[in-house]
Each structure stands twice: as C-alpha cells, then as structure tokens.
Design a protein around this motif. Structure first.
Motif, mmCIF file in Angstrom:
data_model
loop_
_atom_site.group_PDB
_atom_site.id
_atom_site.type_symbol
_atom_site.label_atom_id
_atom_site.label_comp_id
_atom_site.label_asym_id
_atom_site.label_seq_id
_atom_site.Cartn_x
_atom_site.Cartn_y
_atom_site.Cartn_z
ATOM 1 N N GLU A 154 0.818 -1.209 0.000
ATOM 2 C CA GLU A 154 0.000 0.000 0.000
ATOM 3 C C GLU A 154 0.857 1.265 0.000
ATOM 4 O OE1 GLU A 154 -2.387 -0.219 3.489
ATOM 5 O OE2 GLU A 154 -3.780 -1.683 2.650
ATOM 6 N N GLN A 155 0.266 2.346 -0.540
ATOM 7 C CA GLN A 155 0.841 3.677 -0.375
ATOM 8 C C GLN A 155 -0.066 4.440 0.594
ATOM 9 O OE1 GLN A 155 0.584 2.564 -4.077
ATOM 10 N NE2 GLN A 155 2.217 1.496 -3.009
ATOM 11 N N THR A 156 0.522 4.971 1.658
ATOM 12 C CA THR A 156 -0.257 5.654 2.687
ATOM 13 C C THR A 156 -0.048 7.162 2.685
ATOM 14 O OG1 THR A 156 1.486 5.303 4.334
ATOM 15 C CG2 THR A 156 -0.238 3.617 4.161
ATOM 16 N N HIS A 189 5.115 6.877 1.148
ATOM 17 C CA HIS A 189 5.139 5.989 2.307
ATOM 18 C C HIS A 189 4.474 4.664 1.938
ATOM 19 C CE1 HIS A 189 6.577 8.643 5.617
ATOM 20 N NE2 HIS A 189 6.335 9.537 4.675
ATOM 21 N N HIS A 209 3.281 0.540 3.091
ATOM 22 C CA HIS A 209 2.738 -0.215 4.223
ATOM 23 C C HIS A 209 2.310 -1.587 3.706
ATOM 24 C CE1 HIS A 209 0.356 -0.561 8.056
ATOM 25 N NE2 HIS A 209 -0.237 -1.489 7.323
ATOM 26 N N ASP A 259 -1.592 0.487 14.899
ATOM 27 C CA ASP A 259 -1.836 0.558 13.463
ATOM 28 C C ASP A 259 -2.434 -0.763 13.009
ATOM 29 O OD1 ASP A 259 -1.209 0.258 10.513
ATOM 30 O OD2 ASP A 259 -0.485 2.293 10.822
ATOM 31 N N SER A 260 -3.678 -0.693 12.532
ATOM 32 C CA SER A 260 -4.386 -1.897 12.062
ATOM 33 C C SER A 260 -4.402 -2.989 13.122
ATOM 34 C CB SER A 260 -3.737 -2.420 10.781
ATOM 35 O OG SER A 260 -3.733 -1.441 9.776
ATOM 36 N N GLY A 263 0.310 7.711 7.860
ATOM 37 C CA GLY A 263 -0.408 6.446 7.903
ATOM 38 C C GLY A 263 -1.879 6.636 7.618
ATOM 39 N N LEU A 264 -2.584 5.517 7.501
ATOM 40 C CA LEU A 264 -4.026 5.542 7.232
ATOM 41 C C LEU A 264 -4.849 5.093 8.421
ATOM 42 C CD1 LEU A 264 -4.090 3.936 3.647
ATOM 43 C CD2 LEU A 264 -4.113 6.373 4.245
ATOM 44 N N ARG A 265 -4.310 4.232 9.272
ATOM 45 C CA ARG A 265 -5.114 3.600 10.327
ATOM 46 C C ARG A 265 -4.475 3.744 11.700
ATOM 47 N NH1 ARG A 265 -4.010 0.183 6.217
ATOM 48 N NH2 ARG A 265 -5.664 -0.186 4.662
#
Length: 385
Positions: free
Chosen positions: A194-196, A213, A215, A283-284, A342-344
C-alpha cells in the motif's frame, strides 16, 4: 418504570386466568394503599370497568417497554452533551475492543532472507524493528541554493516487525524522482504493498523528488521484500555501499545538544537528533514498536560559519498542530508539508516537514520549544530509527 418490562415479559409465560386474578389483586392493593393515605376514594366499579376497557393494561405495558430504550438513549445523549469529559470511555489499545497484537523481539539473523531479497543488509533499531536504508546518492538535488546531501533528505528506508500472531508489518518511505514515481507506484500495487502518503520533504528544488510511504503486512516477509526490491529496481538508486565512519563536522554540536536538551549524533555529513511519541501507537490492530513511524527528526547539514540547512519533520496529534506551526514560524522555520504518514494509526498522527537555513544553535532553540509542546521523548542513538 423499572418494573414494567418485567411484567410485560411475565405475560408471555402466564395463563390468562392467572393474569386476570393477579391484576385484580394488584388493583385491590393499590386502592387499599390509597385509602390508607387519604389520597382517593373507592372509584365507581362501572367507571373502573370502563377505564380498563379504554386503556388495556397490556397495551400500556407494551408501549412503555418499547419506549424505554429510546428514552434511555435520549437521556444518555443529553448526559454526554453536558459532560465535560469524553463521550465514551477510553479503551486500552487506541480504541480497539480487543488488545492490540504485540511485536516480538528479533535479531538480524531472523531477517537474513529479507536482506538477501532487498539486496543489502539492514540493522536492528531497538530489539524489534529491522531497518534498511537506501540513500539516493545518485541524485544532485538543490533547494534554495543548498546542495542537499542524501543524509539530509534523500534517504529511503523500510522497517520489518514480527508480531506475536505470526504476521509481519512493513512500513517505510521511498525517495523517488518525478519520472520514477508512477512506475514505482504500479509495481508496489502489483505486489500488494500500500501507499499511505505521497508528498515532498523539500520546498523549491530541482530535480523534482517525491516521497511515498509504504505499508504492508502478511505472513511472508520475504515476498514483501521482493515486492519492495522490484519497485526500487525501477529507480536509479545506487547499490549498497560500505558505511562511512563519521568524520568531523563544522557545527557547534555541543551548542545544539544544549539547546535541544539531548545528545545528538553524526550520520554521514549531518548532525541528527530524534524524538519519539510517548504513547503506544496502534496501526491496524498492531502495537508499533517505540519510535517506528512516530519520530520527530531534526537534521542539520553544515554550511560553514555555524550555519546549517535544517530538514526533518515533527510528529503531532491534532491538538498540538497549531501551536507547533506558531512556534516554527516564530523561529523563522519554513513549513513544507502538513499531512499524515499512515491511514489507520490510533491516535491519529500528523507530520509537519520543515526547512530552514540559519544559525544551527538558534534553530535548535526553536526546535526545543516544539519538543516541549509535543508528547515526545528523546531517542538515543542506539535506538535511532
């Protein structure tokens, strides 16, 4: 009110004749109590019968039972609105209903196959994260007249962490030119990485460089490493070189240390200091090792005469962002980006990338005010990420 739902529930299991007898007994007891207190006289039987026929008790009980959750919800909402505290109780683990999965201790020997897949060795950052750097020594980047060294702003890195449930988490930041960006993105996507975030670490600069970034998590860290290597092979990043011992640096490092309140270190041709969030970041559903993806990094590249080019970033939660902006601008430090990496992540983290050219010690004094405004602690060199 509290007894009504029980009566309504009991009706489902009680014969009609028994219910009728029970109701008559209840009404007799109620009339007796009213007479004892002088509150009312015996009602006319015919009137009482009419009243019973107009408002069946079962209907009243059923309606009350149906409305009880709604009324309770309205009361809870009003209580939350009036309460000065948080609306909901804090759950350990950043809001997750289950405890986050914890990272486990590893050694470089556990990551030998990853190193082979990446094509270069890495090193442990602490005892849980295995980190590998990819400096872009092939790039000749100039920003505001400063030739940017790879150590100042042109380094890619990826970190691998193993967890108690057998999964591996990979996080990192890749430095790519604008001409490389789209193909690198396509290769990462093809390998499930993934790209965050996608942004810049420098203001006006040439050639154009971007930072993406990455992930990923899964059971096979070697497969992830192969995907990262395939993406890096789409860039002109040079092969690994033996590390150079740090040499003398033309900066007042003692003055910088005093201003920052910690001992920094030399890395290549720059001087560096890092601070990590004190909170456990989730994170997640995975607890991040201390410092992984949660670092404020301040990097000084000497320019002579005690002056330095300053680059790096500040890690913050939302409530800290505006104060940090005011401090940076008050100290003459420029803003490059404000964004998430980040996303999460929980709590949600924000990053300000910064740039300045000036007296290194004066810049460090401003950065110390930033440190005091954010919930961070110094990261010693042996734990640097």
């Amino acid at each position: 009110m509290s007894g009504q739902p029980d009566e309504a529930t009991d009706d489902h299991d009680t014969p009609d004749s028994d219910r009728d007898q029970g109701r008559d007994t209840d009404r007799d007891q109620e009339r007796d109590q009213e007479r004892d207190h002088g509150e009312t006289q015996d009602p006319d039987p015919d009137t009482d019968a009419d009243h019973r026929s107009e408002t069946p008790r079962r209907l009243l009980l059923t309606t009350a039972a149906a409305l009880a959750p709604l009324l309770a919800g309205i009361g809870a909402t009003a209580a939350r609105a009036d309460s000065p505290g948080p609306a909901t109780a804090t759950v350990k683990g950043g809001g997750h209903q289950h405890e986050p999965v914890q990272p486990v201790t590893t050694t470089p020997a556990d990551w030998q196959q990853v190193a082979r897949a990446l094509g270069r060795p890495g090193a442990m950052a602490g005892d849980k994260a295995y980190n590998t750097h990819f400096p872009r020594g092939d790039l000749d980047v100039v920003s505001y007249g400063v030739t940017v060294s790879p150590e100042l702003a042109l380094g890619s890195h990826v970190a691998f962490v193993r967890y108690a449930d057998g999964n591996v988490l990979v996080m990192g930041d890749l430095t790519v030119t604008e001409g490389e960006l789209q193909e690198v993105t396509d290769v990462l996507q093809a390998h499930g990485i993934e790209q965050t975030a996608l942004h810049k670490h420098l203001l006006a600069h040439s050639p154009d460089v971007w930072w993406t970034h990455v992930h990923a998590h899964g059971r096979d860290p070697v497969a992830i490493a192969r995907g990262l290597r395939a993406a890096l092979d789409r860039t002109a990043a040079p092969p690994a070189e033996p590390p150079r011992p740090p040499g003398p640096i033309d900066l007042d490092t003692d003055g910088i240390d005093t201003a920052l309140g910690m001992k920094g270190w030399r890395e290549g041709g720059v001087y560096k200091a890092t601070f990590a969030r004190r909170e456990v970041i989730i994170d997640s559903g995975m607890a991040l090792p201390h410092g992984l993806g949660t670092i404020s990094a301040f990097i000084f590249q000497p320019l002579g005469g005690g002056r330095a080019a300053l680059n790096g970033d500040v890690v913050m939660v939302a409530e800290e962002v505006q104060d940090v902006i005011k401090i940076l601008r008050g100290g003459g430090i420029g803003l490059v980006e404000l964004h998430n990496h980040g996303l999460r992540d929980e709590p949600r983290l924000f990053f300000i990338h910064l740039w300045a050219v000036g007296d290194a010690v004066e810049l460090a004094r401003t950065l110390r005010k930033v440190v005091d405004t954010t919930n961070v602690a110094e990261v010693r060199r042996e734990r640097g990420l």
